[in-house]
Structures are given as C-alpha cells and as structure tokens.
Design a protein around this motif. Structure first.
Motif, PDB file in Angstrom:
ATOM      1  N   LEU A   9      27.904  48.796 -12.517  1.00  0.00           N
ATOM      2  CA  LEU A   9      27.974  48.816 -11.189  1.00  0.00           C
ATOM      3  C   LEU A   9      27.026  49.463 -10.300  1.00  0.00           C
ATOM      4  O   LEU A   9      27.087  50.319 -10.831  1.00  0.00           O
ATOM      5  CB  LEU A   9      29.690  48.930 -10.448  1.00  0.00           C
ATOM      6  CG  LEU A   9      29.462  48.963  -8.880  1.00  0.00           C
ATOM      7  CD1 LEU A   9      29.387  46.950  -8.525  1.00  0.00           C
ATOM      8  CD2 LEU A   9      30.276  49.388  -7.944  1.00  0.00           C
ATOM      9  N   PHE A  44      35.599  47.088  -9.866  1.00  0.00           N
ATOM     10  CA  PHE A  44      35.206  48.539  -9.907  1.00  0.00           C
ATOM     11  C   PHE A  44      35.548  49.466  -8.386  1.00  0.00           C
ATOM     12  O   PHE A  44      35.446  48.200  -7.395  1.00  0.00           O
ATOM     13  CB  PHE A  44      33.230  48.236  -9.693  1.00  0.00           C
ATOM     14  CG  PHE A  44      32.809  47.948 -11.003  1.00  0.00           C
ATOM     15  CD1 PHE A  44      32.207  48.640 -11.848  1.00  0.00           C
ATOM     16  CD2 PHE A  44      33.089  46.198 -11.088  1.00  0.00           C
ATOM     17  CE1 PHE A  44      31.647  47.810 -13.231  1.00  0.00           C
ATOM     18  CE2 PHE A  44      32.449  45.546 -12.178  1.00  0.00           C
ATOM     19  CZ  PHE A  44      31.628  46.200 -12.858  1.00  0.00           C
ATOM     20  N   ALA A  60      26.913  44.269  -9.347  1.00  0.00           N
ATOM     21  CA  ALA A  60      27.328  44.364 -11.043  1.00  0.00           C
ATOM     22  C   ALA A  60      27.017  43.317 -12.379  1.00  0.00           C
ATOM     23  O   ALA A  60      26.834  42.129 -12.044  1.00  0.00           O
ATOM     24  CB  ALA A  60      28.801  43.668 -10.766  1.00  0.00           C
ATOM     25  N   TYR A  64      35.365  46.052  -5.679  1.00  0.00           N
ATOM     26  CA  TYR A  64      34.758  44.567  -6.098  1.00  0.00           C
ATOM     27  C   TYR A  64      34.701  44.049  -7.212  1.00  0.00           C
ATOM     28  O   TYR A  64      35.324  45.159  -8.425  1.00  0.00           O
ATOM     29  CB  TYR A  64      33.024  45.654  -6.263  1.00  0.00           C
ATOM     30  CG  TYR A  64      31.994  45.959  -5.175  1.00  0.00           C
ATOM     31  CD1 TYR A  64      31.238  45.933  -4.221  1.00  0.00           C
ATOM     32  CD2 TYR A  64      32.641  47.507  -4.960  1.00  0.00           C
ATOM     33  CE1 TYR A  64      30.700  46.097  -3.716  1.00  0.00           C
ATOM     34  CE2 TYR A  64      31.613  48.304  -3.765  1.00  0.00           C
ATOM     35  CZ  TYR A  64      30.942  47.255  -2.944  1.00  0.00           C
ATOM     36  OH  TYR A  64      30.619  47.969  -2.446  1.00  0.00           O
TER      37      TYR A  64
END
Length: 87
Positions: free
Chosen positions: A49, A71, A33, A78
């Motif tokens: 990402l 994300f 990221a 994430y």
C-alpha cells in the motif's frame, strides 16, 4: 470507514505468474495498492500500500495471486479483490 476495489485479470494472465506483472488499485483518497507478481523460485506475490508514492504497509508475501488483500492505514481499511475475468 472502508473501501474496496476489484481488479479483474484475464484467464491467460493468471497462467503467466512466472512473469513480472503489477496490478494497481487506486482508492478515492489517492492511496494506491500494488499487487505484484515477482520472479522467484517459486514465484511469489507481494502486496504493498502506498500513500503519495511512499510505502505505508506491506502484506506478507504469498504464492496465490487471486483473492483478497486487506490493508489497514490511518484508521481505514483498504481492500483489493483480485479476480479472474474482464472488468
């Protein structure tokens, strides 16, 4: 399943949002990221990402650098936390 990474930035870096800077978090599965401070009027933060160097998710731009970026990709969450401080 989810993973969280914390990115710490020194206080003088938080004051330099007018300059271009990229903060990268790498997860256990090598997904990355990037939290990017971009020049603009006003400057803005772009969170992206990547999987294998390919952009797989883009968050809506914001004017706040510090905070949480979440994300969702391939059924996994994430999370990147950008905090002021030293790792």
């Amino acid at each position: 399943m989810s993973e969280t990474r914390v990115i710490y930035i020194e206080s003088n870096e938080a004051d330099r949002v007018g300059t271009i800077q990229t903060y990268t978090a790498v997860f256990n599965d090598n997904v990355e990221a990037d939290i990017k401070v971009c020049n603009g009027n006003p400057p803005f933060v772009d969170a992206v990402l990547y999987d294998g160097g390919t952009e797989v998710e883009l968050r809506e731009v914001t004017d706040e650098l510090l905070g949480e970026y979440v994300f969702f990709y391939k059924g996994k969450i994430y999370t990147v936390m950008v905090e002021e401080g030293i790792e």
